[in-house]
Design a protein around this motif. Sequence first.
Motif, PDB file in Angstrom:
ATOM      1  N   LEU A 199      13.572 -12.903  -4.244  1.00  0.00           N
ATOM      2  CA  LEU A 199      12.197 -12.420  -4.304  1.00  0.00           C
ATOM      3  C   LEU A 199      12.106 -11.012  -3.740  1.00  0.00           C
ATOM      4  N   LEU A 200      12.784 -10.815  -2.612  1.00  0.00           N
ATOM      5  CA  LEU A 200      12.786  -9.501  -1.975  1.00  0.00           C
ATOM      6  C   LEU A 200      13.345  -8.464  -2.929  1.00  0.00           C
ATOM      7  N   GLN A 227      10.895  -2.648  -7.945  1.00  0.00           N
ATOM      8  CA  GLN A 227       9.852  -2.055  -8.780  1.00  0.00           C
ATOM      9  C   GLN A 227       9.564  -0.634  -8.306  1.00  0.00           C
ATOM     10  N   ILE A 271       6.049 -15.187   0.107  1.00  0.00           N
ATOM     11  CA  ILE A 271       6.959 -14.406   0.951  1.00  0.00           C
ATOM     12  C   ILE A 271       6.538 -14.559   2.412  1.00  0.00           C
ATOM     13  N   THR A 299      10.962  -7.605  -5.823  1.00  0.00           N
ATOM     14  CA  THR A 299       9.796  -6.778  -5.529  1.00  0.00           C
ATOM     15  C   THR A 299      10.204  -5.370  -5.130  1.00  0.00           C
ATOM     16  N   ALA A 300      11.361  -5.264  -4.434  1.00  0.00           N
ATOM     17  CA  ALA A 300      11.753  -3.943  -3.965  1.00  0.00           C
ATOM     18  C   ALA A 300      12.209  -3.060  -5.111  1.00  0.00           C
ATOM     19  N   PRO A 302      -6.376  11.472  -3.927  1.00  0.00           N
ATOM     20  CA  PRO A 302      -6.889  11.474  -5.296  1.00  0.00           C
ATOM     21  C   PRO A 302      -7.480  12.851  -5.611  1.00  0.00           C
ATOM     22  N   LYS A 316       5.270   3.903   3.230  1.00  0.00           N
ATOM     23  CA  LYS A 316       5.625   4.912   2.233  1.00  0.00           C
ATOM     24  C   LYS A 316       7.086   5.324   2.404  1.00  0.00           C
ATOM     25  N   LEU A 354       7.907   1.106  -0.067  1.00  0.00           N
ATOM     26  CA  LEU A 354       7.335  -0.202  -0.419  1.00  0.00           C
ATOM     27  C   LEU A 354       5.870  -0.142  -0.818  1.00  0.00           C
ATOM     28  N   LEU A 390      -8.919   4.914  -9.991  1.00  0.00           N
ATOM     29  CA  LEU A 390      -9.062   4.009  -8.861  1.00  0.00           C
ATOM     30  C   LEU A 390     -10.548   3.836  -8.602  1.00  0.00           C
ATOM     31  N   GLN A 434      -5.061   8.368   2.130  1.00  0.00           N
ATOM     32  CA  GLN A 434      -4.327   9.075   1.087  1.00  0.00           C
ATOM     33  C   GLN A 434      -4.206  10.559   1.406  1.00  0.00           C
ATOM     34  N   GLU A 444      -5.106   8.640 -13.789  1.00  0.00           N
ATOM     35  CA  GLU A 444      -5.039   7.369 -13.064  1.00  0.00           C
ATOM     36  C   GLU A 444      -6.418   7.094 -12.514  1.00  0.00           C
ATOM     37  N   ARG A 455      -2.181   0.810  -5.410  1.00  0.00           N
ATOM     38  CA  ARG A 455      -2.940   1.667  -6.313  1.00  0.00           C
ATOM     39  C   ARG A 455      -2.959   1.098  -7.717  1.00  0.00           C
ATOM     40  N   THR A 502      -5.537  11.904 -10.490  1.00  0.00           N
ATOM     41  CA  THR A 502      -6.097  10.639 -10.049  1.00  0.00           C
ATOM     42  C   THR A 502      -7.596  10.790  -9.821  1.00  0.00           C
ATOM     43  N   TYR A 524       0.638   2.930   6.926  1.00  0.00           N
ATOM     44  CA  TYR A 524       0.746   3.398   5.546  1.00  0.00           C
ATOM     45  C   TYR A 524       1.917   4.364   5.402  1.00  0.00           C
ATOM     46  N   LEU A 525       2.009   5.300   6.356  1.00  0.00           N
ATOM     47  CA  LEU A 525       3.082   6.291   6.282  1.00  0.00           C
ATOM     48  C   LEU A 525       4.450   5.623   6.376  1.00  0.00           C
ATOM     49  N   THR A 552      -1.211  12.280  -0.662  1.00  0.00           N
ATOM     50  CA  THR A 552      -1.382  11.827  -2.039  1.00  0.00           C
ATOM     51  C   THR A 552      -2.858  11.647  -2.353  1.00  0.00           C
ATOM     52  N   THR A 564       4.057  -2.614  -3.709  1.00  0.00           N
ATOM     53  CA  THR A 564       4.929  -3.761  -3.974  1.00  0.00           C
ATOM     54  C   THR A 564       4.419  -4.994  -3.229  1.00  0.00           C
ATOM     55  N   HIS A 565       4.876  -6.149  -3.692  1.00  0.00           N
ATOM     56  CA  HIS A 565       4.513  -7.393  -3.002  1.00  0.00           C
ATOM     57  C   HIS A 565       5.076  -7.405  -1.592  1.00  0.00           C
ATOM     58  N   LEU A 566       6.321  -6.949  -1.485  1.00  0.00           N
ATOM     59  CA  LEU A 566       6.950  -6.961  -0.172  1.00  0.00           C
ATOM     60  C   LEU A 566       6.200  -6.061   0.799  1.00  0.00           C
ATOM     61  N   MET A 582       8.547   3.543  -8.551  1.00  0.00           N
ATOM     62  CA  MET A 582       7.389   4.268  -9.053  1.00  0.00           C
ATOM     63  C   MET A 582       7.872   5.511  -9.786  1.00  0.00           C
ATOM     64  N   ALA A 604      -1.447  10.996   3.856  1.00  0.00           N
ATOM     65  CA  ALA A 604      -0.137  10.767   3.255  1.00  0.00           C
ATOM     66  C   ALA A 604       0.222  11.842   2.240  1.00  0.00           C
TER      67      ALA A 604
END
Lengths: 301, 270, 125, 418
Positions: free
Chosen positions: D18-19, D25, B76, D22-23, D87, B126, B130, D66, D80, D64, B212, D34, B122-123, D85, B133-135, D27, D83
């Motif tokens: 590809l985009l 996937q 990519i 991946t997009a 652990p 989020k 994404l 890590l 984390q 989970e 993660r 965690t 990161y934010l 989230t 993900t790979h992207l 959660m 954000a």
Amino acid sequence: MSIIKRKRTRELLLIGFFLAPSLIIFILYRIIPLIWNGILSFEFWSPYKPAEFAGLYHYQEMLFYDDVFWEVLLNTVIFMLSSPLGILLALGIALLVNAPIRGRNLYRTIVFMSYPVMTVAVGIIWQWLYNEKVGLINYILMSLGFIDQGIPFLESFNLALPCVIVASIWQVVGFYMIVLLTGLQNIPPSLYESAAIDGANSWQRFKRITLPLIRPSIFICIVIGIINSFTNFDLVFVMTQGGPGHATDLLITYIYDEAFKLSKFDYAAALTVVNFVFFLGLALLANKLSGGEAGAVETGD
Amino acid sequence: MHRYPHWPFHVTLSTICALMLVPFIWVLKTSLTGENIFTYPPSVLPQDPHLFYYVDVWYTIPFFRYLVNSFLVSLIVVVANIVFNAMAGYALTREFIGKKAIIILFLSCMMIPFQVTIIPAYLITKELGLLNTHLGMALPVMSTIVCIFVFKASFDAVPRSLIDAARIDGLPDWKIIFKVMVPLSQSAIATNIILAFIWSWNNFLWPLVIIRDQHMQTLPLGLSRFLTVVEDTTGALYAFCIMVLIPGLVIFLLAQRQFIAGLTTGAAKG
Amino acid sequence: MLKSIFINRYTMTFTVTIVVALLWNLFILFNDSGILSGRVVDRNNQPVADARVVLSEKTLLVTAPRDEVKTDQNGYFRFEGHRLYHLYLEAMKGDARSSSSREVRLYFKGQNKKLKEPLVLGSDR
Amino acid sequence: MKRYEKRLGLVLAFFSILLFMTASQGMTEDKKLTVLTWNIPYFEEGFNQWVTAFNEIHPDITIERLDKKGSEWSTFYQTQVVAGTAPDIIDVQGGLWLEYASKGGLLDITDYLKRDTDYTERIYPEILGSWVFEGKNYGVPLYISKTLLFYNKLMFKEAGLSGPPASFDELLSFAQKMAQGEKTGFMTLNFDWLYWPLFAANGIELLTPDLKKAAFNTPEAVALVEKLAEATASGAINKISWTGRWVEPNGAFASGTVGMLHAHAPAFLWFKSKADWVNEETVGATHLPGGWSTPNSHALLISKSVKYPDAAWDFVKIATSGAGAEALGKGTNNLTGDKIVNEQLFSYFEKELPAVVPVLKTQLEYLDKLCGNWPAAKDAEIKEAFYPELQNALLGQKSAQDALADAEKKVNRVLQKR
């Protein structure tokens, strides 16, 4: 008139369209984070507490109380000023491997190879090379009879930074080389041919054709050199962790430590802002010196 | 062209290469013997070399899974870099209002080290949904300023006459890029492929922060498995480094064949 | 033009890598029954019958036995179906042990292998 | 002429697929806890045992897992936290937790410890005390380790020394005797406060008892630093002591050129697996003269943002006591905080890995002489202010007097600042 104007608008739209993807990425991942840092630098903030206005507290702290800041700034500048050495070396190598000689692919690969190697492992190797008691450099120097006792390279306040710089040049010279090589590729051979017909010797050809025409590449290398002085983070981190004292600490390692080791994100943000302003000034200067427009050149034909 | 003896080239380059190789030889040697680097006196030749540390690496981390992830992300990144950087690089060769500002903006973006952007980046990732993900791993390096300038320099070097001729023929801009400029900038593309691949391939801190899921990890993240405190994994550590290095070298070997002086004029005829 | 997209040195390198990897995996498929065979002899190079041979694995310096077989009257032993790539062999009979455990490393999990050097029983105890 | 267009078209099409892939996937969110461990990626079997045991009580909560290595652990954790989230259960080394606890990022577990006395009674009180900040408990020991003195018996014999040093001066004179050529006499690890026992053995305190001011700038400290600097300059103390992390010191000791190594217990496993010559007969394990040591234990702590605190506490108990602790001890070759489990572990090690037993025995002795574990909220900052100055003195850049005076100034400033 209106046709020209319409054409002009279309052209501008096109240019905008061409710049858009890159700009979006840079705004998301560079500009916004920079603004975030900018705001944070005027606050008291930690991940656990709501922000409080701090005014210029962090900047005062940095400029008047934090002598480590000045030390790491000086180190960073020394680091940066050493980058022309690497660029010159790389230019020499690039000229050599640009010549039509046998095995140049191999030479290029070997010179380039040190760039992509993972720094973690190489850092340990460099530490050993420099080791006072069992390191290779001291071993060779002692075997040749230059010294009787090992030199504590990385443990010496005066030698540690130059040693890290040598390792850094080793790592980045391949990178400079391919950027310069790209520049050399852009020179039409016809220019050399006509110069040769005019009877110019190789030094004159280098001075009159090669050097002016690879100015953009040299500009890129200088900028990389500037950036490298504050992003060459891994090597310092692995080799010395900024020590002894703060003798090899660079701005970036200092910022990283302040932020993630000491959780002083607000202070680190202020450092980031100062770091940014300082280096942007230098880059603009470099831009100006190389003739503006990131070292643009017009090919004369 | 000119006749000059080649041997001074070989002597100089061999010396330089020999010096450049010193740290590298120890990486290679240690990956084959797992010996203690701090042994004294140092020995140059490996004793009882074997390839089993490479086998260890393959099995101690899910190497294949990580390899596939690394490969996808790098793919990519490389494709995006060529397209986006070529576009931006071309735009910068044109005259327009605010060009200086854009160049300064680009220059200033270079002056923001990645480490200070981790939390906001990161934010943002989020918010874009994404994470993991790979992207998401690829996005921050999908366009790189150094390479934009490499393209710009190459495009600048394309003879004006050629572009003007194309324009008189009535070719639109995008056709000029891909029919006139790009073919003449093979070495810039090669540089882009090499650098974008390596940056993406060796990216460590960013995937570490945003990934993660075990199944989404990339190769450099496997590193920590070889740096634990309770067992000596020196041999495997260095074998791992070599294994991670090889794809980058292959890409370099493939792409650098584009660096052949004289391409510009050769192509200009067509 | 399709040719130039699909057949160039990048795709060629990629394809060759894939083919080599496939062949290697094919080879593994036919050679990973986890058969490990060898021989136990005493100090005078005579085969030892009915000796215990223990196959073990080391996890962080600690040895964990995984399998055990006995030698036949000619001193031969044979393990089957192990899934290891780094293992240790030790032979013992009564009080006699092989001098130290023999390290065996394989190129893939469960690679079939015949030990050339026999395990020597009671060599220094 | 059409070549490049088509080529570009194909590339773009491929790229957009590809985009999309991946997009898409996504959660999924479910009830989960965690767990973030600190550089024990190899510890899988035992971890799964914990999860199985946990799911018997809480079948509806998934775990989970890590794992991050020390140098990136806090970068990851703090990102984390920002954000939202974070652990839930974290494995922390050294004094890093103090920063989080003092800012209110960790869950106070005092009440849990009071409630579950059958659990609390199994844990060494001295070690449990390592994670008390302002009267509140925040963590329980996952595995314990503290510094000790390893000595190379072969080098001791060569230098005509019969046993380990009995006093601090002897330590230095022994080191001097063994230093020659590539050989050096003594080396210490220096990260966190691992070198502090050298100071504690000479009666030097870092801070006043109320932790409000620096207390280390004394004539005794100056004399000690001068002695150490002198020994470093002469080669009795290996310079890596003051610059390396753990790979280099352990590697150097494994190469057999260092007489004594002051390090934490796990170092033994590392250099043993590195060097064939290491065994009970060649490497001794003892205490630093005076018995002082710095703990480097790991604890499990719970983030304040945890959604299921009771379940998290249950997990912590499973991991740090009984069968769970035993799995950890066996899986990482360490001792745990659980007294009963440690007895079982000792019989296990005596059978499987006798070489490690004398090393581990030291870990449970002199628990009253722990140092370098002050519960100061600004532990990390104090360290950053103090250590570079100390390096200055030890490596001969500054006089001991100046360096300690500068360090005192800096440390006091850290303590006064907001």
